[in-house]
Design an enzyme around this catalytic site. Structure first.
Site, PDB file in Angstrom:
ATOM      1  CG  HIS A 238      -1.777   1.194   1.388  1.00 17.45           C
ATOM      2  ND1 HIS A 238      -2.246   1.618   2.606  1.00 17.45           N
ATOM      3  CD2 HIS A 238      -2.272   2.055   0.469  1.00 17.45           C
ATOM      4  CE1 HIS A 238      -3.001   2.692   2.433  1.00 17.45           C
ATOM      5  NE2 HIS A 238      -3.034   2.979   1.150  1.00 17.45           N
ATOM      6  CG  MET A 384       0.513  -2.704  12.116  1.00 17.38           C
ATOM      7  SD  MET A 384       1.775  -1.495  12.547  1.00 17.38           S
ATOM      8  CE  MET A 384       1.093  -0.806  14.042  1.00 17.38           C
ATOM      9  CB  SER A 388      -6.057  -7.323   4.022  1.00 15.80           C
ATOM     10  OG  SER A 388      -5.254  -6.445   4.778  1.00 15.80           O
ATOM     11  CG  HIS A 407      -9.327   3.581   0.611  1.00 14.39           C
ATOM     12  ND1 HIS A 407     -10.127   3.986   1.659  1.00 14.39           N
ATOM     13  CD2 HIS A 407      -8.122   4.185   0.800  1.00 14.39           C
ATOM     14  CE1 HIS A 407      -9.427   4.795   2.449  1.00 14.39           C
ATOM     15  NE2 HIS A 407      -8.221   4.930   1.957  1.00 14.39           N
ATOM     16  CE  LYS A 483       1.950   1.187   9.486  1.00 14.23           C
ATOM     17  NZ  LYS A 483       1.046   1.180   8.321  1.00 14.23           N
TER      18      LYS A 483
END
Length: 484
Positions: A238, A384, A388, A407, A483
């Site tokens: 992403h 996190m 998903s 989204h 991340k």
């Protein structure tokens, strides 16, 4: 988000997953797709007020739309969708967003969780090394200003031809990885300077790279079409156009602010600045926006190449042998000229999707041929440490939402609120309990991006499926997270 004592507009329930704010003499209606729980979060911040303000923009077609991940943003709510008449409508940078073509791509593998677990630590270390992340992250790949110009115009195909990917990757990227009409001459020197060494980097904020397992397939027919099966390991990325796109938005917000003054345009919110289609200001912004869109496609393509090389390094096999094909790459924070059925007639509109994803139903020519009979793949990342999803667009979405879906899970706490309320140790300990390997450059980010700062992605996806906008294909859960 924090309560700012702004009374939200009155909301009327239509059915279990659909709500509306009625229009008046100053605005069109607002349609919201959300469960009872999620509409409650929207009432806590300015989401609904911003949606009503956006519904007052000229030449809006039908209704202003808000997806279940909706939350307040810059003027126009994140999770908002608005279509404007292509003949006499408007273009609004605030209805697109700062991170132009922030998007998500999903890469499949032939590996299973059993294959990954013994090597998850070195794999995450290698991915973290090869895919730079964090605020201001850069990578030196030898790109020149001339390369950057070609990236802006040609998009993913240019970089794949230079060896950064499989030839058929372009067939599985929205717009085939390149929007026509980009003009880097309309992009400022500062945007180009910011972007040159950011190609191939993740960035910070809610951007991430995850190694996931397919926990459950919920629609076998669609999963087979997408090459997804239970127990399979996939990789989700992403990210967007980084400083390049952010600067494009900043530059043109100033241009459009001047446009409002020179044309004596009064706005419900000064952050909703716009220009009429066909004006120099609108044309220049669209050409710059499309350059940023193509930059973002290339950024994710280079990261895909780095991810494949990381797997090759750890597993000692080629990415091709590991089955690392691209499933799809979807864009949000974008405006597109599209044709939709409005009042029973075909009509060209500019659909603005800010924090919303295209979700075209079966048969649309814009969908890659391999997926055209099934509906466009829609990739929905969670927060996190949470699940998903991959969904597929439905025919109903074409009439209900201009072929648009949510989204992600969507914030329910501001970043400041999350840092204040959520100890980073809570997130780290939860990730450890879930046996998720985490790599992060800024520990503060852990609180900002904690799962408690976001809506429940299961509830969001349930809302979008309940509204018959997308079909649920599969649920994925993380094994490792990187991340900024």
């Amino acid at each position: 988000m924090e309560n700012n004592n702004v009374k939200p507009p009155e909301v009327e329930k239509i059915d279990e997953f659909t709500w509306q704010i009625k229009g008046d003499e100053n605005s069109k209606p607002v349609k919201i797709f959300a469960s009872e729980e999620i509409i409650g979060y929207m009432k806590r911040d300015r989401t609904l007020m911003q949606a009503k303000n956006a519904a007052s923009m000229p030449s809006l077609v039908n209704s202003m739309l808000v997806m279940p991940d909706g939350h307040e943003g810059y003027g126009f709510p994140v999770g908002g969708v608005a279509a404007f008449d292509a003949d006499n409508g408007i273009i609004s940078p605030g209805a697109i967003g700062f991170d132009i073509n922030c998007g998500v791509r999903l890469i499949k593998t032939d590996l299973t969780e059993e294959d990954i677990k013994p090597k998850i630590k070195p794999l995450m270390d290698t991915l973290f090394k090869n895919v730079p992340s964090g605020v201001g992250s850069v990578i030196r790949l030898g790109f020149t200003p001339q390369d950057l110009e070609k990236v802006a115009v040609e998009g993913a195909r240019y970089i794949i031809d230079k060896g950064y990917g499989f030839k058929d990757d372009v067939d599985r990227i929205e717009e085939n990885g390149s929007m026509e009409g980009a003009d880097p001459d309309k992009v400022s020197a500062l945007a180009k300077k910011r972007g040159l060494h950011e190609l191939g980097t993740l960035g910070a904020g809610n951007h991430f790279l995850e190694v996931q397992k397919v926990e459950k397939v919920l629609d076998q027919r669609l999963a087979d079409a997408f090459g997804i099966k239970e127990g399979q390991v996939v990789v989700m990325v992403h990210s967007g156009s980084r400083g390049y796109g952010h600067q494009v938005c900043s530059d043109y917000l100033r241009v459009l602010s001047d446009y409002q003054k020179s044309h004596n345009i009064t706005l419900a919110d000064p952050e909703l600045s716009y220009a009429y289609i066909g004006s120099k200001e609108a044309n220049d912004y669209l050409a710059a926006m499309k350059s940023a869109v193509n930059f973002a496609f290339v950024n994710r393509q280079i990261m895909t190449n780095s991810i494949r090389k990381s797997f090759e390094e750890v597993f000692g096999k080629s990415a091709d042998a590991l089955g690392m094909d691209l499933v799809y790459d979807v864009a949000h924070n974008i405006a597109k000229e599209e044709e939709h059925i409005v009042d029973g007639k075909r009509k060209k509109v500019y659909v603005h999707r800010k924090g919303a994803t295209r979700a075209f139903g079966p048969g649309r020519i814009e969908i890659p041929k391999i997926y055209r009979d099934y509906g466009q793949p829609v990739i929905i990342p969670g927060s996190m440490g949470t699940a998903s999803y991959i969904l597929a667009g439905r025919e109903e979405a074409m009439l209900e939402s201009f072929g648009s879906s949510c989204h992600g899970s969507g914030r329910k706490m501001s970043r400041h609120e999350a840092i204040r309320e959520i100890p980073e140790s809570k997130t780290f300990n939860t990730m450890k309990d879930k046996h998720i390997e985490i790599r992060v450059r800024n520990r503060k980010l852990v609180s900002e991006e904690s799962e408690w700062a976001y809506k429940d992605v299961d509830e969001v996806v349930k809302s979008i499926a309940g509204a018959k906008i997308s079909n649920i294909v599969a649920r994925m859960t993380p094994l490792g997270v990187a991340k900024g």
